[in-house]
Design an enzyme around this catalytic site. Sequence first.
Site, PDB file in Angstrom:
ATOM      1  CD  GLU A  15     -28.306  29.809 -26.720  1.00  0.00           C
ATOM      2  OE1 GLU A  15     -29.304  29.946 -26.015  1.00  0.00           O
ATOM      3  OE2 GLU A  15     -27.172  29.609 -26.255  1.00  0.00           O
ATOM      4  CB  CYS A  31     -20.502  35.691 -30.552  1.00  0.00           C
ATOM      5  SG  CYS A  31     -19.806  34.075 -30.238  1.00  0.00           S
ATOM      6  CB  CYS A  86     -18.869  21.414 -30.988  1.00  0.00           C
ATOM      7  SG  CYS A  86     -17.113  21.654 -31.357  1.00  0.00           S
ATOM      8  CB  CYS A  90     -12.829  21.845 -25.514  1.00  0.00           C
ATOM      9  SG  CYS A  90     -12.034  22.156 -27.101  1.00  0.00           S
ATOM     10  CB  CYS A 114     -16.358  23.742 -24.310  1.00  0.00           C
ATOM     11  SG  CYS A 114     -17.549  24.618 -25.349  1.00  0.00           S
ATOM     12  CB  SER A 136      -9.110  27.729 -28.717  1.00  0.00           C
ATOM     13  OG  SER A 136     -10.154  28.577 -29.116  1.00  0.00           O
ATOM     14  CB  CYS A 169     -16.783  31.864 -24.165  1.00  0.00           C
ATOM     15  SG  CYS A 169     -16.334  33.516 -24.591  1.00  0.00           S
TER      16      CYS A 169
HETATM   17  N1  SAH Z   1     -14.412  25.913 -31.812  1.00  0.00           N
HETATM   18  C1  SAH Z   1     -13.849  27.218 -31.884  1.00  0.00           C
HETATM   19  C2  SAH Z   1     -14.837  28.348 -31.644  1.00  0.00           C
HETATM   20  C3  SAH Z   1     -15.898  28.185 -30.601  1.00  0.00           C
HETATM   21  S1  SAH Z   1     -15.393  28.278 -28.926  1.00  0.00           S
HETATM   22  C4  SAH Z   1     -12.671  27.313 -30.950  1.00  0.00           C
HETATM   23  O1  SAH Z   1     -12.346  26.344 -30.281  1.00  0.00           O
HETATM   24  O2  SAH Z   1     -12.012  28.341 -30.929  1.00  0.00           O
HETATM   25  C5  SAH Z   1     -14.965  29.953 -28.654  1.00  0.00           C
HETATM   26  C6  SAH Z   1     -13.985  30.169 -27.517  1.00  0.00           C
HETATM   27  O3  SAH Z   1     -14.615  30.006 -26.240  1.00  0.00           O
HETATM   28  C7  SAH Z   1     -12.831  29.185 -27.538  1.00  0.00           C
HETATM   29  O4  SAH Z   1     -11.626  29.832 -27.261  1.00  0.00           O
HETATM   30  C8  SAH Z   1     -13.226  28.247 -26.400  1.00  0.00           C
HETATM   31  O5  SAH Z   1     -12.140  27.525 -25.948  1.00  0.00           O
HETATM   32  C9  SAH Z   1     -13.795  29.210 -25.408  1.00  0.00           C
HETATM   33  N2  SAH Z   1     -14.573  28.629 -24.319  1.00  0.00           N
HETATM   34  C10 SAH Z   1     -15.255  27.464 -24.306  1.00  0.00           C
HETATM   35  N3  SAH Z   1     -15.856  27.282 -23.111  1.00  0.00           N
HETATM   36  C11 SAH Z   1     -15.560  28.356 -22.357  1.00  0.00           C
HETATM   37  C12 SAH Z   1     -15.897  28.747 -21.036  1.00  0.00           C
HETATM   38  N4  SAH Z   1     -16.704  28.018 -20.263  1.00  0.00           N
HETATM   39  N5  SAH Z   1     -15.392  29.925 -20.583  1.00  0.00           N
HETATM   40  C13 SAH Z   1     -14.625  30.708 -21.376  1.00  0.00           C
HETATM   41  N6  SAH Z   1     -14.291  30.386 -22.629  1.00  0.00           N
HETATM   42  C14 SAH Z   1     -14.740  29.223 -23.127  1.00  0.00           C
END
Ligand code: SAH
Length: 340
Positions: free
Chosen positions: A89, A102, A109, A113, A116, A211, A330
């Site tokens: 997406e 974005c 991935c 995390c 996420c 992050s 996100c």
């Molecule tokens: N892998 C990369 C980029 C993708 S995630 C990274 O870790 O930066 C993009 C951003 O969204 C990251 O800061 C991630 O931690 C955040 N993110 C993931 N899940 C989220 C959620 N449920 N709410 C808000 N931000 C989130």
Amino acid sequence: MNNIYNYTLEMLEEYFLSIRDKKFRATQIFDWLYKKRIKKFEEMTNIKKDILNHLKNEFNIKKIDIVDIKEGKDVSKYLFKLFDNRYIEAVLMEHDYGKSLCISTQVGCNMGCKFCESGRLKKVRNLETYEMVEQILLIEEKTKTRISHVVLMGIGEPFDNYDNVMNFIRIINENKGLGIGARHITISTCGLVDKIEKFMNENTQVNLAISLHAPNDEIRNKIMPINRKYRIKDIIDIVKLYIKNTNRRVTFEYIMLDGINDSSTCAYELSDLLKGLNAYVNIIPYNETNNIEYKRSKNDKIMSFYDILKRNKINVTIRREFGSLIDAACGQLRSKHEEE
Ligand code: SAH
């Protein structure tokens, strides 16, 4: 056969030299692909027949497919189907300064995390460069507008797909390509220190966002498994070097998770950690999802966290929220589709 949208200008120049043609041919091809936006090699009317035959025999010019669009206020989410029936997406956001997209960099991935949603699908594969380039091309075509900013914050860890991502950036940044200014492009990483160092040596003006999401290893270990490999101190050390070498400001992203990382102690600890660094903190209100138990911090918690950073002279902003109503926020991309 290799997709033509995988090729940077430099790679195409090399290619044309290798078939004893002119370097300049690459500029012509870029013009057809990225300015005139043709769909078939045959439409390249100023290219000689024998060169066209080379192109047709050695490259394909296929696109990925948009299979669904969800629209919200100032935001729309695009679902793409890839050649191997995988889905990714991209999310288009309207700002007063332009449109930002974005984009995703991987199918799934592996960073794991805990908060996420997108990362609940383990990495299936890296996206090829063309699959990233085409997210932009197709959405520009569909919306008939220009995308001015690109953030690599969709599905995937961009630095876990380093070479394809760098070629993608070269293509979209190239004036003869999409001409998106380097300062309008942001790479977000969970903190792969070796790749941050490599990126530092690329000599680009592309923005770096990290992050962080926690002020100490104890909390970060719990929510981001990558922290067992690269500690916060490793990140801060490389960021110091990065700032010294590139003179660029670094962004730290910080999601606010209720009761996990949002206390005033955390805010003071974060202030101490970042004091004196040419950095700023982007506070992200967490987007809750059905499958994960973390909750978003209360608004007053977010505000007092913000105030503590401010008072300690840390540059800080709270991220404007897009897309939560259409599951485009996100960390929430894709999962529904893949699970069906
Ligand atoms: N892998 C990369 C980029 C993708 S995630 C990274 O870790 O930066 C993009 C951003 O969204 C990251 O800061 C991630 O931690 C955040 N993110 C993931 N899940 C989220 C959620 N449920 N709410 C808000 N931000 C989130």
